[in-house]
Design an enzyme around this catalytic site. Structure first.
Site, PDB file in Angstrom:
ATOM      1  CG  ASP A 236      -9.974  41.652  41.295  1.00  0.00           C
ATOM      2  OD1 ASP A 236     -10.002  40.551  40.725  1.00  0.00           O
ATOM      3  OD2 ASP A 236      -9.934  42.724  40.672  1.00  0.00           O
TER       4      ASP A 236
ATOM      5  CD  GLU B 118     -12.994  50.827  40.256  1.00  0.00           C
ATOM      6  OE1 GLU B 118     -12.375  51.307  39.289  1.00  0.00           O
ATOM      7  OE2 GLU B 118     -13.976  50.083  40.129  1.00  0.00           O
TER       8      GLU B 118
ATOM      9  CG  HIS C  85     -10.090  49.146  37.475  1.00  0.00           C
ATOM     10  ND1 HIS C  85     -11.455  49.081  37.616  1.00  0.00           N
ATOM     11  CD2 HIS C  85      -9.775  48.157  36.614  1.00  0.00           C
ATOM     12  CE1 HIS C  85     -11.922  48.103  36.891  1.00  0.00           C
ATOM     13  NE2 HIS C  85     -10.933  47.522  36.263  1.00  0.00           N
TER      14      HIS C  85
ATOM     15  CG  ASN D 212     -11.617  52.964  35.928  1.00  0.00           C
ATOM     16  OD1 ASN D 212     -10.786  52.061  35.882  1.00  0.00           O
ATOM     17  ND2 ASN D 212     -12.621  52.969  36.790  1.00  0.00           N
TER      18      ASN D 212
HETATM   19  P1  PGA Z   1     -11.390  43.505  30.860  1.00  0.00           P
HETATM   20  O1  PGA Z   1     -11.262  44.035  32.337  1.00  0.00           O
HETATM   21  O2  PGA Z   1     -10.215  42.606  30.645  1.00  0.00           O
HETATM   22  O3  PGA Z   1     -12.686  42.729  30.847  1.00  0.00           O
HETATM   23  O4  PGA Z   1     -11.391  44.678  29.980  1.00  0.00           O
HETATM   24  C1  PGA Z   1     -10.025  44.472  32.787  1.00  0.00           C
HETATM   25  C2  PGA Z   1     -10.185  45.101  34.138  1.00  0.00           C
HETATM   26  O5  PGA Z   1     -11.264  45.638  34.408  1.00  0.00           O
HETATM   27  O6  PGA Z   1      -9.227  45.074  34.920  1.00  0.00           O
END
Ligand code: PGA
Length: 247
Positions: free
Chosen positions: A67, A143, A138, A136
């Site tokens: 992404d 999301e 995702h 969450n």
């Molecule tokens: P993080 O993010 O590794 O910074 O916790 C993971 C994500 O949001 O996919």
């Protein structure tokens, strides 16, 4: 799904790097899918070390990132292109022209999504996709929602993701409100998937993964339909606070 339970973040990072090393031994011209966020940074450091020591060769590898913010200039230090160059690509012997990140700078985001999906297909698909997971649930920027998207698409970031990612920006207002992300289907077409999970704040999202339900409220649960997913998690994520999660 297979689970590798690690004692620490360092052990998790090494376990992920070893799986990528095995992949490149078996297929030196692999197509790898990469993720950003703080989780994979240790694994990228490990990959750079192994590359420097001559244990890994990235010269024939192609990569696609999950992404990118939209809109964003790739030179912006918060862009995922910048992140990948800094944390990995500039430190390994990869041909930078074979590293792809969704075009967050495109004036036509719909065309950019279609093009990205086609480029992955034309490259023969992703052999090994690395994922992190949001608090969450995702994956990429897919999301929690009533409906999820199969293909690469533009998406609105949720307030919780804007909040979580604001730590990297000067202010919350600077966080882009949209992103281009591979869809759930794009991710599931990968031949093999590893999901790195670290920290107690991810234990709820991980708990959903260990049960049997597939829920759009936790997009990562769709990984249960794939037949080659490995969860690599540390103890904090696996057991949660005070080890109270039932296993
Ligand atoms: P993080 O993010 O590794 O910074 O916790 C993971 C994500 O949001 O996919």
């Amino acid at each position: 799904m297979k689970t590798i339970l690690c004692d620490s973040y360092e052990e998790m990072s090494k376990a992920g790097a070893l799986i990528i090393a095995d992949q490149l031994k078996a297929k030196p011209d692999s197509v790898l899918g990469f993720a950003t966020g703080s989780t994979p940074v240790g694994m990228y450091t490990e990959l750079a070390k192994m590359n420097k020591n001559g244990e890994m060769d990235f010269s024939k590898v192609t990569t696609f990132n999950l992404d990118e913010y939209y809109p964003i200039d790739p030179k912006n230090q918060q862009s995922y292109r910048y992140f990948m160059n800094e944390n990995l690509f500039n430190k390994i012997n990869i041909d930078i022209s074979k590293t792809f990140v969704p075009e967050g700078y495109s004036s036509d985001s719909t065309a950019a999504c279609k093009k990205y999906e086609k480029m992955i297909k034309d490259a023969g698909g992703i052999d090994l996709q690395v994922l992190g997971i949001g608090v969450n649930g995702h994956i990429g920027f897919n999301e929690p929602a009533k409906n999820l998207k199969a293909s690469t698409h533009v998406t609105d970031l949720t307030e919780s993701t804007i909040e979580a990612n604001s730590r990297f920006f000067a202010s919350r207002e600077d966080v882009p409100r949209q992103a281009i992300t591979m869809g759930i289907g794009t991710i599931l077409k990968s031949k093999k998937i590893i999901l790195l999970i670290t920290g107690e704040n991810k234990s709820k999202a991980l708990n959903d993964l260990l049960g049997d339900d597939i829920i759009t409220d936790n997009p990562a649960t769709f990984l249960k339909v794939h037949n080659d997913v490995t969860l690599i998690c540390d103890k904090e994520a696996y057991y949660g606070r005070d080890n109270t999660q039932e296993r």
